[in-house]
Design an enzyme around this catalytic site. Structure first.
Site, PDB file in Angstrom:
ATOM      1  N   ASN A  52       0.836  -1.125   0.001  1.00 50.41           N
ATOM      2  CA  ASN A  52       0.018   0.066   0.056  1.00 50.41           C
ATOM      3  C   ASN A  52       0.812   1.350  -0.033  1.00 50.41           C
ATOM      4  OD1 ASN A  52       0.520  -0.831   2.525  1.00 50.41           O
ATOM      5  ND2 ASN A  52      -0.879   0.503   3.608  1.00 50.41           N
ATOM      6  N   GLU A  81       3.368  -5.195  12.191  1.00 47.17           N
ATOM      7  CA  GLU A  81       2.663  -4.109  12.091  1.00 47.17           C
ATOM      8  C   GLU A  81       1.396  -4.614  11.109  1.00 47.17           C
ATOM      9  OE1 GLU A  81       4.497  -1.668  14.657  1.00 47.17           O
ATOM     10  OE2 GLU A  81       2.393  -1.383  13.431  1.00 47.17           O
ATOM     11  N   CYS A 101      -3.451   1.323   6.508  1.00 46.10           N
ATOM     12  CA  CYS A 101      -3.951   0.372   7.656  1.00 46.10           C
ATOM     13  C   CYS A 101      -4.305   1.653   8.770  1.00 46.10           C
ATOM     14  CB  CYS A 101      -2.512  -0.272   8.332  1.00 46.10           C
ATOM     15  SG  CYS A 101      -1.259   0.713   8.540  1.00 46.10           S
ATOM     16  N   GLU A 141       7.246   0.748  16.172  1.00 41.67           N
ATOM     17  CA  GLU A 141       8.246   1.310  15.361  1.00 41.67           C
ATOM     18  C   GLU A 141       8.000   2.642  15.696  1.00 41.67           C
ATOM     19  OE1 GLU A 141       6.684  -0.279  11.579  1.00 41.67           O
ATOM     20  OE2 GLU A 141       8.332  -1.704  11.343  1.00 41.67           O
TER      21      GLU A 141
HETATM   22  O1  TXE Z   1      -0.665  -8.516   2.499  1.00 40.70           O
HETATM   23  P1  TXE Z   1       0.542  -9.819   2.795  1.00 40.70           P
HETATM   24  P2  TXE Z   1      -1.661  -8.438   1.198  1.00 40.70           P
HETATM   25  C1  TXE Z   1      -4.086  -5.968   4.865  1.00 40.70           C
HETATM   26  C2  TXE Z   1      -5.157  -5.536   3.805  1.00 40.70           C
HETATM   27  C3  TXE Z   1      -4.973  -6.516   2.689  1.00 40.70           C
HETATM   28  C4  TXE Z   1      -4.596  -7.807   3.587  1.00 40.70           C
HETATM   29  C5  TXE Z   1      -3.711  -8.704   2.477  1.00 40.70           C
HETATM   30  O2  TXE Z   1      -6.390  -5.824   4.492  1.00 40.70           O
HETATM   31  O3  TXE Z   1      -6.144  -6.926   1.815  1.00 40.70           O
HETATM   32  O4  TXE Z   1      -3.666  -7.422   4.450  1.00 40.70           O
HETATM   33  O5  TXE Z   1      -2.622  -7.787   1.803  1.00 40.70           O
HETATM   34  C6  TXE Z   1       4.716 -11.166   2.215  1.00 40.70           C
HETATM   35  N1  TXE Z   1       6.053 -15.347   5.005  1.00 40.70           N
HETATM   36  N2  TXE Z   1      -3.007  -4.890   4.495  1.00 40.70           N
HETATM   37  O6  TXE Z   1      -1.676  -9.520   0.559  1.00 40.70           O
HETATM   38  O7  TXE Z   1      -0.030 -11.057   2.432  1.00 40.70           O
HETATM   39  C7  TXE Z   1       4.040 -10.605   0.826  1.00 40.70           C
HETATM   40  O8  TXE Z   1       4.771 -11.023  -0.002  1.00 40.70           O
HETATM   41  C8  TXE Z   1       6.567 -14.090   4.857  1.00 40.70           C
HETATM   42  C9  TXE Z   1      -2.684  -4.129   5.908  1.00 40.70           C
HETATM   43  O9  TXE Z   1      -0.519  -7.464   0.574  1.00 40.70           O
HETATM   44  O10 TXE Z   1       0.354  -9.591   4.383  1.00 40.70           O
HETATM   45  C10 TXE Z   1       4.425  -9.221   1.265  1.00 40.70           C
HETATM   46  O11 TXE Z   1       5.777  -8.812   0.951  1.00 40.70           O
HETATM   47  N3  TXE Z   1       6.150 -12.980   4.083  1.00 40.70           N
HETATM   48  C11 TXE Z   1      -1.331  -3.644   5.779  1.00 40.70           C
HETATM   49  C12 TXE Z   1       3.906  -9.035   2.478  1.00 40.70           C
HETATM   50  O12 TXE Z   1       4.380 -10.201   3.195  1.00 40.70           O
HETATM   51  C13 TXE Z   1       5.056 -13.190   3.437  1.00 40.70           C
HETATM   52  C14 TXE Z   1      -0.889  -3.199   4.260  1.00 40.70           C
HETATM   53  C15 TXE Z   1       2.478  -8.531   2.985  1.00 40.70           C
HETATM   54  O13 TXE Z   1       1.646  -9.366   2.240  1.00 40.70           O
HETATM   55  C16 TXE Z   1       4.097 -14.314   3.296  1.00 40.70           C
HETATM   56  C17 TXE Z   1      -1.275  -4.239   3.330  1.00 40.70           C
HETATM   57  C18 TXE Z   1       4.982 -15.648   4.370  1.00 40.70           C
HETATM   58  N4  TXE Z   1       4.101 -16.682   4.501  1.00 40.70           N
HETATM   59  C19 TXE Z   1      -2.170  -5.145   3.415  1.00 40.70           C
HETATM   60  N5  TXE Z   1       3.253 -14.413   2.556  1.00 40.70           N
HETATM   61  C20 TXE Z   1      -0.909  -2.661   6.498  1.00 40.70           C
HETATM   62  N6  TXE Z   1      -0.785  -3.158   7.973  1.00 40.70           N
HETATM   63  O14 TXE Z   1      -0.677  -1.585   6.157  1.00 40.70           O
HETATM   64  C21 TXE Z   1       3.183 -13.059   2.316  1.00 40.70           C
HETATM   65  N7  TXE Z   1       4.181 -12.581   2.647  1.00 40.70           N
END
Ligand code: TXE
Length: 480
Positions: free
Chosen positions: A150, A248, A282, A461
């Site tokens: 994001n 986070e 978020c 953080e």
């Molecule tokens: O997040 P992911 P995504 C929320 C938002 C969104 C949901 C999923 O609701 O719809 O999370 O979003 C890596 N081991 N937020 O798909 O899957 C992945 O490659 C290690 C809130 O983007 O959590 C990416 O680099 N890493 C959030 C990172 O994790 C892994 C902002 C985030 O991916 C992994 C974005 C694993 N097993 C989405 N699987 C906020 N807090 O700001 C995936 N990844």
């Protein structure tokens, strides 16, 4: 078509598999570049390189590390416009937002921690002259820094900068959905003369190589920002290895407007908090609670303000809402809006995909949407949607709105609008969230302990909190 390569041991490298994943431009829905589809072999090479570099980097002077981070910040600023264009193209956010927020914050993150490390200190404890305790704060080792899509460069550098400043080396894994600015950062680091192996960036599917990184035996510390589900998974797989963990995660943040609030300001802040970055922050205020004494008047003013928002090309300065990040995410958000209607919610505005003309017709555009009439405890008001969707709920009393605000499994942030400062203090004290704003939103001092409680994450953080996370305290007691 441009290939996004890994940055390992100070050089750009193709993935060992020589396989790539399509990278989509959300504003058109077209493939515009290819991403290295890395494997365990690439993660292992990156960790080996970071291990090799650790001794020299961790024993370098704080001033040397300050200089390296400052030169990265200088290079980010030299490449400012290219990074703005790249971030907007990769994420779907407007160029104006990337220019105002994402890229300036990326260089600020490096400058902030380059100077913070020069002022970082620890404590001593004197035992009445009989002994002296002093606490050392030592670098931990190879850090895994995993970031979401994001705010791609903003959140990636928010982890890399303090990890490096504290004397660790890093293996970063940006989101496969928005890898471009991380790739450009790699080239910036080469230009800035970052010693090889200090920072490594590996691209690929988190579901495939994420575990290889987080469970790697030579990676003692993991800093993650992303979804709560993935955070839970990382916590589960790393727990048996006792790794240092910072998570986070998601939020479902309340934005509370009391009837004595500054009316115009609270309306405009509610729109900003609900729809900035297409609602993909978020910290977005996705649950808008308005005191019933002003509810109808507020609703009219809110809908009026939202009707002025322009959904359009991220390249157009007049655009307020660009494209959401992926087709999959757009589909998820539309399904949530459908679910809201099935639950009896009323769509006051928006609710549909917007099809633009010309080469943007395949883009992932959603109209800003407001839903009312749903109970505070239904799925729509409990689960993170992470899109341009605002839920509007009335409340009678302070007690009632505090109960509803605290009713979700999240506890990341909250906003309170009131001109009664005692009420501001009182309600803030009762809200279960890591960050509470009164009469504002997203006003950020980088020194504060930033993070959430409950299922919004673990740890904080920001400022010295980041440096404390990225160091290991050791107490030495000297008998006098
Ligand atoms: O997040 P992911 P995504 C929320 C938002 C969104 C949901 C999923 O609701 O719809 O999370 O979003 C890596 N081991 N937020 O798909 O899957 C992945 O490659 C290690 C809130 O983007 O959590 C990416 O680099 N890493 C959030 C990172 O994790 C892994 C902002 C985030 O991916 C992994 C974005 C694993 N097993 C989405 N699987 C906020 N807090 O700001 C995936 N990844």
């Amino acid at each position: 078509m441009e290939k996004i390569l890994n940055y390992i041991d100070g050089e750009m490298r193709a993935p060992s598999s020589n396989k790539y994943i399509n990278n989509y431009n959300p504003s058109s829905g077209l493939v515009y570049s290819l991403i290295a589809n890395s494997s365990k072999k690439d993660i292992n090479s990156a960790v080996d390189s970071a291990k090799q570099a650790f001794n020299d980097w961790s024993t370098s002077s704080k001033k040397f590390r300050h200089d390296v981070l400052m030169s990265i910040a200088d290079k980010i600023e030299e490449n400012f416009e290219a990074l703005v264009v790249a971030e907007s193209l990769d994420n779907g956010k407007t160029e104006s937002l990337a220019r105002r927020v994402d890229i300036p914050r990326a260089s600020e993150n490096f400058r902030f921690f380059a100077t913070a490390i020069l002022h970082f200190s620890s404590e001593t404890h004197d035992m009445d002259g009989k002994a002296l305790n002093y606490t050392l704060r030592e670098p931990v080792g190879v850090c895994a820094c995993i970031s979401p899509w994001n705010l791609p460069l903003y959140l990636l550098t928010w982890k890399i900068a303090p990890a490096l400043a504290a004397g660790n080396t890093v293996v970063a894994k940006p989101s496969e959905i928005t890898p471009m600015t991380a790739y450009l950062l790699s080239k910036i680091c080469i230009e800035a003369g970052v010693p090889k192996g200090v920072l490594n960036i590996v691209h690929g599917l988190g579901s495939e190589i994420g575990d290889n990184l987080t469970t790697h035996p030579d990676v003692p510390i993991v800093s993650f920002t992303g979804g709560t589900l993935t955070g839970q998974h990382i916590a589960k797989v790393t727990a048996p290895m006792f790794k240092k963990l910072s998570l986070e995660l998601g939020g479902k943040n309340p934005n509370i407007v009391f009837d004595d609030a500054d009316f115009e300001k609270s309306v405009s802040m509610a729109v900003k908090a609900g729809f900035s970055n297409q609602g993909q922050i978020c910290l977005c205020g996705s649950r808008l609670f308005v005191q019933e004494t002003i509810y109808e008047k507020f609703k009219i003013a809110l809908l009026e303000k939202i009707s002025e928002l322009a959904v359009g090309s991220p390249l157009d300065n007049k655009t307020d809402i660009g494209a959401v990040v992926s087709h999959e995410h757009m589909t998820k958000i539309l399904s949530k809006i459908e679910e809201a209607e099935e639950l009896g919610g009323e769509i006051l505005c928006g609710g549909k995909r917007k099809i633009l003309a010309g080469n943007l017709k395949g883009g992932y555009y959603l109209e800003p949407t407001v839903i009312e009439g749903l109970s505070y405890d239904c799925s729509i008001n409990q689960e993170e949607i992470f899109g341009p969707v605002l839920s509007l709920l009335p409340f009678k009393s302070e007690e009632e709105v505090i109960m509803m605000a605290n009713s979700t499994k999240y506890g990341l942030s909250a906003s309170i609008f009131t001109n009664d400062i005692s009420r501001g203090h009182r309600v803030a004290a009762k809200i279960k969230a890591g960050v509470v704003w009164v009469n504002t939103w997203l006003l950020r001092d980088l020194r504060i302990p930033f993070g959430g409680m409950k299922q919004s994450g673990i740890g904080r953080e920001g400022g010295f909190k980041s440096l404390q996370f990225f160091t290991e305290p050791k107490n030495v007691c000297i008998k006098i």
